[in-house]
Design an enzyme around this catalytic site. Sequence first.
Site, mmCIF file in Angstrom:
data_model
loop_
_atom_site.group_PDB
_atom_site.id
_atom_site.type_symbol
_atom_site.label_atom_id
_atom_site.label_comp_id
_atom_site.label_asym_id
_atom_site.label_seq_id
_atom_site.Cartn_x
_atom_site.Cartn_y
_atom_site.Cartn_z
ATOM 1 N N ASN A 261 37.651 115.089 19.093
ATOM 2 C CA ASN A 261 38.104 115.866 17.938
ATOM 3 C C ASN A 261 37.962 117.355 18.265
ATOM 4 O O ASN A 261 36.857 117.884 18.293
ATOM 5 C CB ASN A 261 37.265 115.494 16.707
ATOM 6 N N LYS B 35 38.914 119.807 16.534
ATOM 7 C CA LYS B 35 38.713 120.586 15.311
ATOM 8 C C LYS B 35 39.649 121.808 15.299
ATOM 9 O O LYS B 35 40.755 121.746 15.816
ATOM 10 C CB LYS B 35 37.239 120.946 15.135
ATOM 11 N N HIS C 250 36.794 112.854 7.674
ATOM 12 C CA HIS C 250 35.754 113.550 8.426
ATOM 13 C C HIS C 250 34.825 114.282 7.468
ATOM 14 O O HIS C 250 35.256 114.811 6.445
ATOM 15 C CB HIS C 250 36.376 114.534 9.425
ATOM 16 N N GLU D 265 33.464 117.080 7.476
ATOM 17 C CA GLU D 265 33.779 118.472 7.173
ATOM 18 C C GLU D 265 34.790 118.555 6.042
ATOM 19 O O GLU D 265 34.714 119.450 5.183
ATOM 20 C CB GLU D 265 34.305 119.165 8.441
ATOM 21 N N GLU E 9 29.274 108.997 11.646
ATOM 22 C CA GLU E 9 28.874 110.342 12.043
ATOM 23 C C GLU E 9 27.832 110.869 11.060
ATOM 24 O O GLU E 9 28.191 111.375 9.993
ATOM 25 C CB GLU E 9 30.087 111.275 12.049
ATOM 26 N N GLY F 104 27.440 118.895 15.380
ATOM 27 C CA GLY F 104 27.443 120.296 15.783
ATOM 28 C C GLY F 104 26.097 120.989 15.692
ATOM 29 O O GLY F 104 26.002 122.201 15.845
ATOM 30 N N SER G 3 26.970 115.228 18.054
ATOM 31 C CA SER G 3 26.346 115.873 19.217
ATOM 32 C C SER G 3 26.264 114.962 20.435
ATOM 33 O O SER G 3 25.294 115.000 21.200
ATOM 34 C CB SER G 3 24.960 116.430 18.850
#
Length: 253
Positions: free
Chosen positions: A10, A12, A96, A98, A166, A172, A212
């Site tokens: 991904n 992003k 996702h 985010e 996730e 991240g 990560s």
Amino acid sequence: MGRKFFVGGNWKCNGTTEEVKKIVSTLNDGQAPGSDVVEVVVSPPYVFLPLVKSLLRPDFHVAAQNCWVKKGGAFTGEISAEMLKSLDIHWVILGHSERRALLAESNEFVGDKVAYALSKGLKVIACVGETLEQREAGATMDVVAAQTKAIADRISDWTNVVVAYEPVWAIGTGKVATPAQAQEVHCSLRKWLHENVGAEVAESTRIIYGGSVNGANCKELAAQPDVDGFLVGGASLKAEFVDIIKSATVKSA
């Protein structure tokens, strides 16, 4: 039936045209296991989908990072499943964390998106995962089960779904779930699918880990029995993504 290892990248909201060309060149030059061992999908920003599709090696596939919940129309800034299909894009990432957090996408909205994308012939990487507060409150499985249930309530065929677990606290941040933590949630999620959807779906659906993942930790994570691959963020922009793809051989060995 063995579950084929799956590695998604991904990208992003990253990259310029020149940077994207360099990333693709690195992937094209990389020595990766064959497509009988691992399925590889990379997900650049929308504007680079045609470019990446045209340059990327044929054994790797391309995904969009999102798509709209219904047919196109007066939805400024959105991209529809039909548009992706017209570009010969076969995969999409949905739900996702985010987007759930920053754009307030609810479980139900994500479930509707997954159902619509599947109905238009796209394959879906459906993301689930808990925040640090939820984990510390002991609510991990409640959260992940509710997110998965919103999808299960809306679809009957799981053939073209990959579930990406996730943990939000590991995305991240440099923090990574330990192999034991990842295996625990993946095992519980597979058990939930068995009890609430069916044994065949539970056995065949790939559950991949994101948060990560890098070249240093991927092999130990890949060795876990219920970890069927990875959804990789930052490391998918680097040469070490090829090392992560190679971790598929841990499963096939």
